[in-house]
Design a protein around this motif. Structure first.
Motif, PDB file in Angstrom:
ATOM      1  N   ASN A 173       4.915  45.829  51.342  1.00 54.18           N
ATOM      2  CA  ASN A 173       4.508  46.107  52.718  1.00 54.18           C
ATOM      3  C   ASN A 173       5.658  45.991  53.732  1.00 54.18           C
ATOM      4  O   ASN A 173       5.597  45.183  54.667  1.00 54.18           O
ATOM      5  N   PRO A 174       6.706  46.793  53.565  1.00 53.31           N
ATOM      6  CA  PRO A 174       7.873  46.655  54.464  1.00 53.31           C
ATOM      7  C   PRO A 174       7.549  46.925  55.932  1.00 53.31           C
ATOM      8  O   PRO A 174       8.223  46.390  56.812  1.00 53.31           O
ATOM      9  N   GLY A 175       6.555  47.748  56.222  1.00 51.55           N
ATOM     10  CA  GLY A 175       6.235  48.066  57.612  1.00 51.55           C
ATOM     11  C   GLY A 175       5.325  47.056  58.290  1.00 51.55           C
ATOM     12  O   GLY A 175       5.002  47.202  59.462  1.00 51.55           O
ATOM     13  N   GLY A 176       4.884  46.033  57.531  1.00 55.53           N
ATOM     14  CA  GLY A 176       3.971  45.044  58.113  1.00 55.53           C
ATOM     15  C   GLY A 176       2.636  45.651  58.508  1.00 55.53           C
ATOM     16  O   GLY A 176       2.069  45.342  59.557  1.00 55.53           O
ATOM     17  N   TYR A 177       2.127  46.541  57.662  1.00 54.29           N
ATOM     18  CA  TYR A 177       0.830  47.177  57.949  1.00 54.29           C
ATOM     19  C   TYR A 177      -0.294  46.140  57.914  1.00 54.29           C
ATOM     20  O   TYR A 177      -0.295  45.247  57.067  1.00 54.29           O
ATOM     21  N   MET A 178      -1.244  46.307  58.829  1.00 50.35           N
ATOM     22  CA  MET A 178      -2.413  45.411  58.910  1.00 50.35           C
ATOM     23  C   MET A 178      -3.635  46.231  59.258  1.00 50.35           C
ATOM     24  O   MET A 178      -3.516  47.338  59.794  1.00 50.35           O
ATOM     25  N   GLY A 179      -4.804  45.631  59.020  1.00 43.32           N
ATOM     26  CA  GLY A 179      -6.036  46.228  59.517  1.00 43.32           C
ATOM     27  C   GLY A 179      -6.004  46.228  61.043  1.00 43.32           C
ATOM     28  O   GLY A 179      -5.266  45.454  61.672  1.00 43.32           O
TER      29      GLY A 179
END
Ligand code: SF4
Ligand code: SF4
Length: 313
Positions: A173-179
């Motif tokens: 998850n390099p982009g720091g994706y979250m809900g």
């Protein structure tokens, strides 16, 4: 001809009889956990809607599978849902406008409907590097979400990416994706699934139109009518699980006999969803019925926690 008759005529032109439609309304009413006395009222929401709530549909980091699933609703058909029942003011994938014109449409919809529209969010939001992993019209997904979502009357996250981060948030998850709810630190109604079943979105919206409120949810924001029980608790193969009758190889005699898929990696015991009851493609089938184990697609972090697929837990 009144609105209701026009609606039935449109359905008949598509080969759907009133009886089929009422059967669907009965099914939807039961799925929503309402008593049979609500069936005519549910039918009324489709046939003669009293209000068409404005909807702004935002797409973030996703594969558009959730929109694809929604476009395949059978009752109501996608065009009925988008044009007659709801008033979809902005949806990048299906709107005719593009580029600056589309962005102007978003701003116009926000000005006109602030505080009154339903926001449907699809896809996860990247939070690292100032949200640099996702942009539309020069603005990051995070900036767009921060502008639009606080102005909504309610926000419904559709699909596991919007609800919990989904595949974009899989390790590393390099982009720091979250809900969406996690990225904005706020509560959202979550309809997870990869893809989600459109009937659960329709049920949530009908609940809102009929009762003037969103449905009761669990501690992860999932409507209880759809996510109150595990796949395992509703599975038609459950008696085989209890009898320890398992499939150990695809294509085997046991697979043909419909034995339990637990040893093939089925995550049904840990997964909350109504797939065995709601099914997909107009109630045709669902993965376990078709002989494939549940991979737990409606649970948070399923890509990390439920893998490796096809191995017993
Ligand atoms: S197939 Fe999966 S959900 Fe069905 S009984 Fe077996 S383990 Fe449970
Ligand atoms: S059966 Fe499991 S993996 Fe398949 S759609 Fe339902 S929750 Fe997702």
């Amino acid at each position: 001809m009144d609105k209701k008759e026009q609606f039935y005529q449109r359905l008949e032109q598509r080969g759907v009889s009133r009886r089929d439609f009422m059967r669907y309304c009965t099914f939807l009413t039961a799925t929503m956990g309402l008593s049979a006395s609500f069936v005519p009222k549910v039918a009324e929401v489709f046939a003669a809607p009293k209000q068409r709530p404005p909807v702004i549909w935002l797409n973030f980091g996703e594969c558009t599978g959730c929109t694809e699933a929604m476009l395949r609703t059978v009752y109501p058909y996608a065009d009925e849902l988008v044009l007659e029942i709801l008033s979809v003011e902005y949806h990048e994938t299906i709107m005719a406008a593009a580029g600056h014109q589309a962005e102007e449409q978003l701003q116009a919809a926000l000005e006109k409907h602030s505080g009154k529209f339903i926001c449907v969010a699809e896809g996860a939001i990247p939070t690292k590097y100032n949200g640099g992993y996702g942009r539309i019209g020069g603005r990051t997904f995070l900036e767009i979400a921060q502008e639009v979502i606080p102005q909504a009357a309610a926000t419904i996250c559709i699909g596991t990416c919007a609800c919990f981060g989904g595949v974009p948030a899989a390790k590393p998850n390099p982009g720091g994706y979250m809900g969406v709810g996690q990225a904005l630190k706020m509560k959202t109604i979550n309809i997870p699934g990869c893809p989600p079943n459109p009937v659960n979105l329709v049920g949530t919206i009908v609940n809102y139109l009929l009762l003037g409120k969103l449905p009761a949810v669990d501690d992860m924001g999932r409507p209880l009518f759809a996510y109150g029980k595990t796949i395992h608790d509703q599975c038609p193969r459950r008696s085989h699980f209890e009898n320890e009758e398992f499939v150990e190889e695809f294509g085997s005699k046991e697979a043909a006999l419909g034995y339990c898929l637990y040893k093939m990696g089925c995550r049904g015991p840990e997964t909350y969803n109504n797939c065995p009851v709601a099914k997909f493609n107009d109630g045709t089938s669902w993965p376990v019925e078709a002989g494939h184990p549940c991979i737990g697609c409606s649970e948070p972090d399923f890509w990390d926690k439920m893998t490796p697929f096809y191995e017993e837990f």
